[in-house]
Design a protein around this motif. Structure first.
Motif, mmCIF file in Angstrom:
data_model
loop_
_atom_site.group_PDB
_atom_site.id
_atom_site.type_symbol
_atom_site.label_atom_id
_atom_site.label_comp_id
_atom_site.label_asym_id
_atom_site.label_seq_id
_atom_site.Cartn_x
_atom_site.Cartn_y
_atom_site.Cartn_z
ATOM 1 N N GLY A 1 -0.318 -3.307 9.814
ATOM 2 C CA GLY A 1 -0.038 -1.875 9.840
ATOM 3 C C GLY A 1 -0.006 -1.274 11.229
ATOM 4 N N ASP A 2 0.079 -2.110 12.277
ATOM 5 C CA ASP A 2 0.030 -1.599 13.656
ATOM 6 C C ASP A 2 1.258 -0.782 14.046
ATOM 7 N N MET A 3 2.338 -0.869 13.296
ATOM 8 C CA MET A 3 3.568 -0.160 13.643
ATOM 9 C C MET A 3 3.778 1.118 12.824
ATOM 10 N N GLY A 4 2.789 1.481 12.007
ATOM 11 C CA GLY A 4 2.915 2.712 11.224
ATOM 12 C C GLY A 4 3.432 2.446 9.823
ATOM 13 N N ARG A 5 4.186 3.381 9.294
ATOM 14 C CA ARG A 5 4.721 3.283 7.937
ATOM 15 C C ARG A 5 6.224 3.549 7.929
ATOM 16 N N ILE B 1 5.647 2.257 3.127
ATOM 17 C CA ILE B 1 4.749 1.099 3.202
ATOM 18 C C ILE B 1 4.378 0.825 4.657
ATOM 19 N N PRO B 2 3.215 0.208 4.900
ATOM 20 C CA PRO B 2 2.842 -0.145 6.269
ATOM 21 C C PRO B 2 3.767 -1.235 6.798
ATOM 22 N N ASP C 1 0.826 -1.201 0.000
ATOM 23 C CA ASP C 1 0.000 0.000 0.000
ATOM 24 C C ASP C 1 0.866 1.260 0.000
ATOM 25 N N ARG C 2 0.713 2.057 -1.027
ATOM 26 C CA ARG C 2 1.376 3.368 -1.122
ATOM 27 C C ARG C 2 0.333 4.339 -1.668
ATOM 28 N N PRO C 3 -0.375 5.057 -0.786
ATOM 29 C CA PRO C 3 -1.461 5.910 -1.253
ATOM 30 C C PRO C 3 -1.016 7.127 -2.065
ATOM 31 N N HIS C 4 0.210 7.553 -1.917
ATOM 32 C CA HIS C 4 0.681 8.731 -2.642
ATOM 33 C C HIS C 4 1.932 8.372 -3.433
#
Length: 184
Positions: free
Chosen positions: A77-81, A57-58, A28-31
């Motif tokens: 994704g609990d640890m952020g990106r 990435i998450p 996942d890379r939204p931008h």
């Protein structure tokens, strides 16, 4: 090749609360923004530029259970990106014409700014499998850290991962490739 056990087991689809493990997947890379261009100068030199800017990435903490890994016990994704990713590449080329022959000289510089961005972290909390409880207990919910402590107290060889949370991937260092070509 290109075969692994990711998501082959129901254990990998549940978290420690006994719920479905939801969250963003590793890709996942939204931008994302990419820029590419080149310019041919009148005297035969070409300059090219490639730039990419993208979200990190998450990253998720996980455990191994009964040989299945990763088990996202705290959701994905609990640890952020990872940090924002930026890379700039440069290409230079020049062509010389000598009678009916051509000599081309090229230089490609990857990671021009020598960015040292972290691209991934160690995510497995323990080096060994968590064990000592049944399928019913797994799907009913559990506390991974309590289970690990209990397993250690019972004399298990369960080891913490000393690398957990530390960078394990980085953007490669600047590299320069030179090329010469003779066409006749």
């Amino acid at each position: 090749p290109n075969n692994n056990r990711s998501f082959d087991s129901l254990y990998q689809s549940y978290n420690q609360k006994g719920d479905w493990a939801f969250g963003l997947l590793k890709t996942d890379r939204p931008h994302v923004a990419k820029v590419q261009g080149s310019y041919d100068m009148p005297w035969g030199t070409t300059v090219g530029l490639f730039a990419i800017f993208q979200s990190g990435i998450p990253w998720s903490s996980y455990l191994s259970w009964e040989g299945y890994s990763p088990v996202f016990f705290a959701d994905r994704g609990d640890m952020g990106r990872t940090p924002f990713y930026t890379r700039l590449d440069l290409s230079l080329s020049h062509e010389f014409r000598i009678k009916n022959n051509r000599i081309s000289l090229n230089a490609n510089i990857s990671n021009l700014l020598n960015s040292d961005t972290v691209t991934d972290y160690w995510e497995n909390v323990w080096r060994d499998d968590i064990s000592g409880f049944s399928d019913q207990q797994f799907f009913a919910g559990f506390d991974a850290y309590k289970l690990a402590a209990q397993q250690k107290a019972d004399g298990s060889t369960l080891r913490d991962n000393p690398l957990f949370g530390k960078p394990y991937g980085r953007l490669g260092a600047r590299s320069v490739r030179l090329n010469a070509r003779l066409s006749f």
